[in-house]
Design a protein around this motif. Structure first.
Motif, short mmCIF file in Angstrom:
data_model
loop_
_atom_site.label_atom_id
_atom_site.label_comp_id
_atom_site.label_asym_id
_atom_site.label_seq_id
_atom_site.Cartn_x
_atom_site.Cartn_y
_atom_site.Cartn_z
N ASP A 36 32.25 36.61 45.86
CA ASP A 36 31.99 38.04 45.78
C ASP A 36 33.30 38.80 45.96
O ASP A 36 34.18 38.36 46.71
N VAL A 37 33.41 39.95 45.31
CA VAL A 37 34.53 40.86 45.51
C VAL A 37 33.97 42.20 45.97
O VAL A 37 33.13 42.78 45.28
N VAL A 38 34.41 42.67 47.13
CA VAL A 38 34.05 44.00 47.61
C VAL A 38 35.27 44.89 47.35
O VAL A 38 36.30 44.76 48.01
N TRP A 39 35.13 45.79 46.38
CA TRP A 39 36.26 46.58 45.87
C TRP A 39 36.02 48.04 46.25
O TRP A 39 35.19 48.72 45.67
N TRP A 40 36.78 48.51 47.24
CA TRP A 40 36.65 49.89 47.70
C TRP A 40 37.65 50.74 46.92
O TRP A 40 38.86 50.64 47.11
N ARG A 41 37.12 51.60 46.10
CA ARG A 41 37.96 52.42 45.22
C ARG A 41 38.25 53.76 45.89
O ARG A 41 37.39 54.61 46.02
N GLN A 42 39.50 53.95 46.30
CA GLN A 42 39.92 55.20 46.92
C GLN A 42 40.97 55.88 46.04
O GLN A 42 42.13 56.03 46.41
N GLY A 43 40.59 56.24 44.83
CA GLY A 43 41.52 56.88 43.93
C GLY A 43 42.22 55.94 42.98
O GLY A 43 42.88 56.38 42.03
N GLY A 44 42.11 54.65 43.21
CA GLY A 44 42.72 53.68 42.31
C GLY A 44 41.77 53.31 41.18
O GLY A 44 40.75 53.95 40.95
N PRO A 45 42.09 52.22 40.47
CA PRO A 45 41.29 51.85 39.30
C PRO A 45 39.98 51.16 39.67
O PRO A 45 39.81 50.67 40.79
N ALA A 46 39.07 51.14 38.72
CA ALA A 46 37.87 50.33 38.85
C ALA A 46 38.25 48.86 38.91
O ALA A 46 39.35 48.46 38.51
N ALA A 47 37.33 48.06 39.38
CA ALA A 47 37.64 46.65 39.58
C ALA A 47 37.94 45.93 38.28
O ALA A 47 38.72 44.99 38.25
N GLY A 48 37.33 46.34 37.19
CA GLY A 48 37.53 45.60 35.95
C GLY A 48 36.84 44.25 36.03
O GLY A 48 35.98 44.00 36.87
N SER A 49 37.26 43.34 35.19
CA SER A 49 36.62 42.02 35.12
C SER A 49 37.23 41.07 36.14
O SER A 49 38.43 40.86 36.16
N CYS A 50 36.38 40.52 37.00
CA CYS A 50 36.77 39.45 37.91
C CYS A 50 35.95 38.20 37.59
O CYS A 50 35.81 37.31 38.42
N ALA A 51 35.33 38.18 36.41
CA ALA A 51 34.41 37.11 36.03
C ALA A 51 35.08 35.75 36.18
O ALA A 51 36.28 35.60 35.91
N PRO A 52 34.24 34.78 36.66
CA PRO A 52 32.80 34.83 36.94
C PRO A 52 32.44 35.28 38.35
O PRO A 52 31.30 35.09 38.78
#
Length: 381
Positions: A36-52
């Protein structure tokens, strides 16, 4: 039992670290059953693809608390290992008390450097030096990771309770086939720099160097990266010196852009890794870097690029002059840089090293070893 792996990240701007986290998550997910990736976006980019890998993107402290709690509660009660960062480490220790937290430090820290970290009490972004981090919580961390030998050495020196520090260089995906290089052997020397325009990146040193009368009509410097707090001063400096500089902003297709340059140049002396150097190497563009921070680890002076004295402005000008006068040398260095990147700075190698740490955080079984051995063969091919 093979653990469930969770990566946590707080992003405030676009940069190489964001790409490195996403690539690590994707490659780890090829090795272990669940990531799992927990991506806290504070003004930066969206997580994009981390697949799978599975991404849980949030925008506030409440969302981060919920997402991390859920990510650290797998349905089959397998053990959990959290690959954290210095920003989130203390919060992750509090929010996931049953997990083993491994923080990754992506800087070359010193005793007085101000770090922005998440307060474990209320989720606010606060400023701390490495010595004033909440070590009462962080003393529970079994192992830290530095993304270069320089990063690890600084952490050992300045972090009061970092008991064990492992060095894992970032992995960087590079093109399978090197791009066709069409740069002429004469004409202006085209120099790229990849840096958000903040003071610690020291882009002003590059601007002053290319403004030198011996170089200004024969070179051009293009700076890629988001505008930061130092942008107005840099623009004014370039105008005052009539420096051949363009500020081109962030580029999503950076590796492809770098293929059109003769040289990548950097100036930061506290670089924890310097992903752009390997991005450039992947397209056979050599780098000119200061002899400070992690940069000398990535560039073999005279073989895959050049190293200069960051305290001597004339040494930077001299190195650029050498590059201008010997394009054949740059071509040889670019080829060697790509070979080194292909051999060592691979996402598969990076993920395999993190996997070694992950598997060391809980009892191993023969079944786990069989699974991991088969996965390593697949990812490292």
């Amino acid at each position: 039992m093979i653990p469930h792996v969770v990566l946590t990240w707080v992003t405030t701007a676009r940069g190489g670290a964001e790409n490195s986290v996403a690539e690590l998550a994707g490659n780890l997910a090829r090795l272990v059953p669940s990531v799992d990736v927990v991506w806290w976006r504070q003004g930066g980019p969206a997580a994009g693809s981390c697949a799978p890998a599975h991404v849980r993107e949030v925008t506030d402290w409440h969302g981060y608390q919920q997402a991390l709690t859920r990510a650290c509660s797998p349905p089959d009660d397998r053990p959990v290992v959290v690959i954290s960062s210095h920003r989130t480490a203390a919060a992750d220790v509090v929010l996931a008390p049953n997990a083993r937290v491994i923080p990754v430090v992506r800087h070359v820290v010193d005793a007085d450097q101000v770090l922005r970290v998440i307060s474990p009490g209320d989720g606010a972004m606060v400023e701390r030096t490495v010595g004033t981090l909440p070590w009462d919580l962080l003393s529970a961390v079994p192992v830290w990771v530095g993304i270069s030998h320089a990063s690890s050495a600084a952490l050992r020196k300045h972090a009061p309770q970092a008991r064990y520090v492992s060095t894992i260089h970032n992995g960087v995906a590079i093109p399978t086939e090197p791009p066709a290089r069409t740069r002429p052997e004469a004409g202006r020397l085209l120099i790229a720099s990849v840096a958000r325009t903040v003071p610690w990146k020291r882009v002003d040193h590059l601007v002053r160097a290319v403004a030198d009368p011996r170089l200004s009509t024969a070179v051009r410097l293009d700076v890629f990266g988001d505008s930061g707090s130092h942008q107005p001063e840099l623009t004014q400096l370039a105008n005052e010196l009539a420096a051949p500089v363009r500020f081109l902003g962030y580029a999503d297709d950076l590796p492809q852009r770098l293929a059109g340059y003769d040289l990548l140049a950097t100036a930061a002396v506290q670089e924890g890794f310097g992903r752009a150097v390997i991005d450039a190497a992947g397209v056979a563009t050599p780098s000119l870097v200061p002899n400070a921070g992690a940069s000398p680890e990535l560039v073999l002076d005279g073989l895959t690029g050049m190293v200069y004295d960051p305290d001597d402005p004339s040494d930077l000008v001299a190195a650029l002059t050498d590059a201008l006068l010997d394009r054949a040398m740059l071509a040889r260095m670019g080829s060697a840089a790509r070979a080194l990147a292909e051999a060592w700075y691979t996402p598969g190698r990076c993920a395999a090293q993190y996997l070694t740490l992950v598997m060391g955080q809980q009892p191993r079984s023969l079944g786990s070893f069989v699974w991991i051995s088969q996965s390593l063969v697949r990812v490292c091919r």
